[in-house]
Design a protein around this motif. Structure first.
Motif, PDB file in Angstrom:
ATOM      1  N   LYS A  64     -54.695 -13.844 -10.897  1.00 51.19           N
ATOM      2  CA  LYS A  64     -54.884 -12.417 -10.629  1.00 51.19           C
ATOM      3  C   LYS A  64     -53.880 -11.495 -11.315  1.00 51.19           C
ATOM      4  CE  LYS A  64     -52.463 -12.741  -6.205  1.00 51.19           C
ATOM      5  NZ  LYS A  64     -52.184 -14.187  -6.422  1.00 51.19           N
ATOM      6  N   ASN A  66     -51.722  -9.793 -14.545  1.00 48.99           N
ATOM      7  CA  ASN A  66     -52.248  -9.250 -15.792  1.00 48.99           C
ATOM      8  C   ASN A  66     -51.795 -10.069 -17.005  1.00 48.99           C
ATOM      9  OD1 ASN A  66     -49.577  -8.446 -16.387  1.00 48.99           O
ATOM     10  ND2 ASN A  66     -49.887  -6.429 -15.460  1.00 48.99           N
ATOM     11  N   GLN A 113     -56.468 -14.162  -4.119  1.00 46.93           N
ATOM     12  CA  GLN A 113     -57.245 -13.723  -5.278  1.00 46.93           C
ATOM     13  C   GLN A 113     -57.697 -12.278  -5.101  1.00 46.93           C
ATOM     14  OE1 GLN A 113     -60.574 -16.441  -5.230  1.00 46.93           O
ATOM     15  NE2 GLN A 113     -61.543 -15.468  -3.470  1.00 46.93           N
ATOM     16  N   TRP A 114     -58.203 -11.690  -6.180  1.00 46.04           N
ATOM     17  CA  TRP A 114     -58.831 -10.375  -6.071  1.00 46.04           C
ATOM     18  C   TRP A 114     -60.074 -10.466  -5.194  1.00 46.04           C
ATOM     19  CZ3 TRP A 114     -56.724  -5.971  -7.553  1.00 46.04           C
ATOM     20  CH2 TRP A 114     -55.813  -5.949  -8.607  1.00 46.04           C
ATOM     21  N   ASN A 115     -60.398  -9.373  -4.483  1.00 53.34           N
ATOM     22  CA  ASN A 115     -61.704  -9.312  -3.825  1.00 53.34           C
ATOM     23  C   ASN A 115     -62.766  -9.023  -4.892  1.00 53.34           C
ATOM     24  OD1 ASN A 115     -61.580  -6.534  -4.369  1.00 53.34           O
ATOM     25  ND2 ASN A 115     -60.991  -6.000  -2.270  1.00 53.34           N
ATOM     26  N   ARG A 118     -62.361  -5.966  -6.888  1.00 53.94           N
ATOM     27  CA  ARG A 118     -61.043  -5.865  -7.528  1.00 53.94           C
ATOM     28  C   ARG A 118     -60.298  -4.606  -7.081  1.00 53.94           C
ATOM     29  NH1 ARG A 118     -60.015  -9.541 -11.526  1.00 53.94           N
ATOM     30  NH2 ARG A 118     -58.381  -8.208 -12.422  1.00 53.94           N
ATOM     31  N   THR A 119     -60.484  -4.287  -5.802  1.00 51.53           N
ATOM     32  CA  THR A 119     -59.788  -3.138  -5.215  1.00 51.53           C
ATOM     33  C   THR A 119     -58.641  -3.588  -4.315  1.00 51.53           C
ATOM     34  OG1 THR A 119     -61.376  -3.114  -3.380  1.00 51.53           O
ATOM     35  CG2 THR A 119     -61.830  -1.681  -5.264  1.00 51.53           C
ATOM     36  N   TYR A 121     -56.818  -7.562  -2.360  1.00 49.23           N
ATOM     37  CA  TYR A 121     -56.665  -9.013  -2.397  1.00 49.23           C
ATOM     38  C   TYR A 121     -57.230  -9.667  -1.144  1.00 49.23           C
ATOM     39  CZ  TYR A 121     -53.353  -7.650  -6.008  1.00 49.23           C
ATOM     40  OH  TYR A 121     -52.769  -7.092  -7.109  1.00 49.23           O
ATOM     41  N   GLU A 154     -48.193  -9.554  -3.498  1.00 55.00           N
ATOM     42  CA  GLU A 154     -49.640  -9.796  -3.548  1.00 55.00           C
ATOM     43  C   GLU A 154     -49.988 -11.273  -3.375  1.00 55.00           C
ATOM     44  OE1 GLU A 154     -48.354  -9.244  -7.975  1.00 55.00           O
ATOM     45  OE2 GLU A 154     -47.745  -8.545  -5.968  1.00 55.00           O
TER      46      GLU A 154
END
Length: 286
Positions: A64, A66, A113-115, A118-119, A121, A154
């Motif tokens: 997740k 960058n 992980q991202w939901n 992607r707003t 986790y 995060e």
């Protein structure tokens, strides 16, 4: 009980940081560096199938962060948790428990992980409990300046917010004969506060998941301590105690971070505890 190696992805780290005060001319023999002084590192997790439980020990970096973040670690290979689980007929939704040796990003990043939007986790194993211990949780959520870059909010806070976070009941000493998940734990404070080293009884053998107490086979000599360790002199004492026990009792050491040596045993020699045998996971586990 069955044990399965789960390869979550390979990366590279600075060899000097990995070996602390040991000169490169020495550590380069066992862990050869590339032109950028980087050495190969694995994130080899372990899956325990025990009755109705599927316990995953550590989860690697995850995916997740960058591109800039991952650029620091020179990812290589095509391993992933999902591919490794599928190899043995499992899916991440089958996991009942995730046991984290400690909460540095390369050990627990894959737990979150991202939901879909992607707003925000979410936990990456929706049916699992996530296990740490209270001392280490406090240490990780209120990090010191030295470790702050390794404890990423995060990776950590979403486990608590999910309601799926659990704490291992710690003993008064440094060893717990059997935790809530059915295996023993050695608590080590040299690398970070209350790192947990699982000891698993398996087919008459003791399999020890080494995490960062022994990152690679090249770290066997006692002074070979990572520059990342917060209390290196304490690591010396903990390594001495553990490595002597490993040689005395014939432990099989499962190496999480050694990209080329998967499981090893050690022996007493006139120079101290040294490498005895090297095994593939397939020789010992499955």
């Amino acid at each position: 009980m069955k044990l399965y190696p789960i390869e979550s992805g390979n990366f590279k780290l600075d060899g000097g940081a990995m070996f602390g005060v040991v000169p490169k001319t020495i550590w380069n023999r066992t862990n050869p560096a590339d032109a950028n002084n980087l050495i190969d590192i694995a994130a080899r997790c372990l899956l325990i199938e025990d009755g109705n439980r599927l316990i995953l020990i550590d989860t690697g970096m995850g995916n997740k962060q960058n591109e800039k973040f991952f650029g620091y670690y020179s990812l290589w290979g095509d391993h992933s948790i999902d591919k490794s689980l599928a190899k043995y007929g499992f899916h991440r939704d089958d996991i009942t428990d995730v046991f984290m040796t400690h909460l540095h990003f390369d050990h627990c990043g894959g737990s979150v992980q991202w939901n879909k939007e992607r707003t925000g986790y979410e936990v990456a194993f929706k049916n699992a409990n996530f296990w740490t211990n209270d001392n280490h949780w406090e240490w990780a959520t209120k990090p010191n300046a030295r470790e702050k870059a390794s404890f990423l909010k995060e990776n950590i806070i979403p486990m608590q917010e999910s309601g799926q976070l659990k704490f291992i009941n710690r003993p008064k000493g440094d060893y717990l004969d059997q935790c809530e998940l059915g295996f023993g734990i050695f608590f080590a404070d040299g690398h970070t506060e209350k790192q947990m080293i699982p000891h698993i009884n398996y087919n008459g053998k003791t399999i020890v998941f080494m995490a960062d107490l022994l990152p690679t086979a090249g770290h066997i000599p006692l002074p070979y301590v990572m520059g990342y360790d917060t209390r290196p002199l304490l690591t010396l004492d903990e390594k001495s105690k553990f490595m002597n026990a490993a040689a005395d009792n014939g432990y099989y050491l499962f190496l999480e971070h050694d990209a080329h040596n998967e499981i090893i045993t050690v022996q007493h020699t006139e120079k101290g505890v040294r490498l005895k045998d090297v095994y593939k996971c397939s020789d010992i586990l499955i």
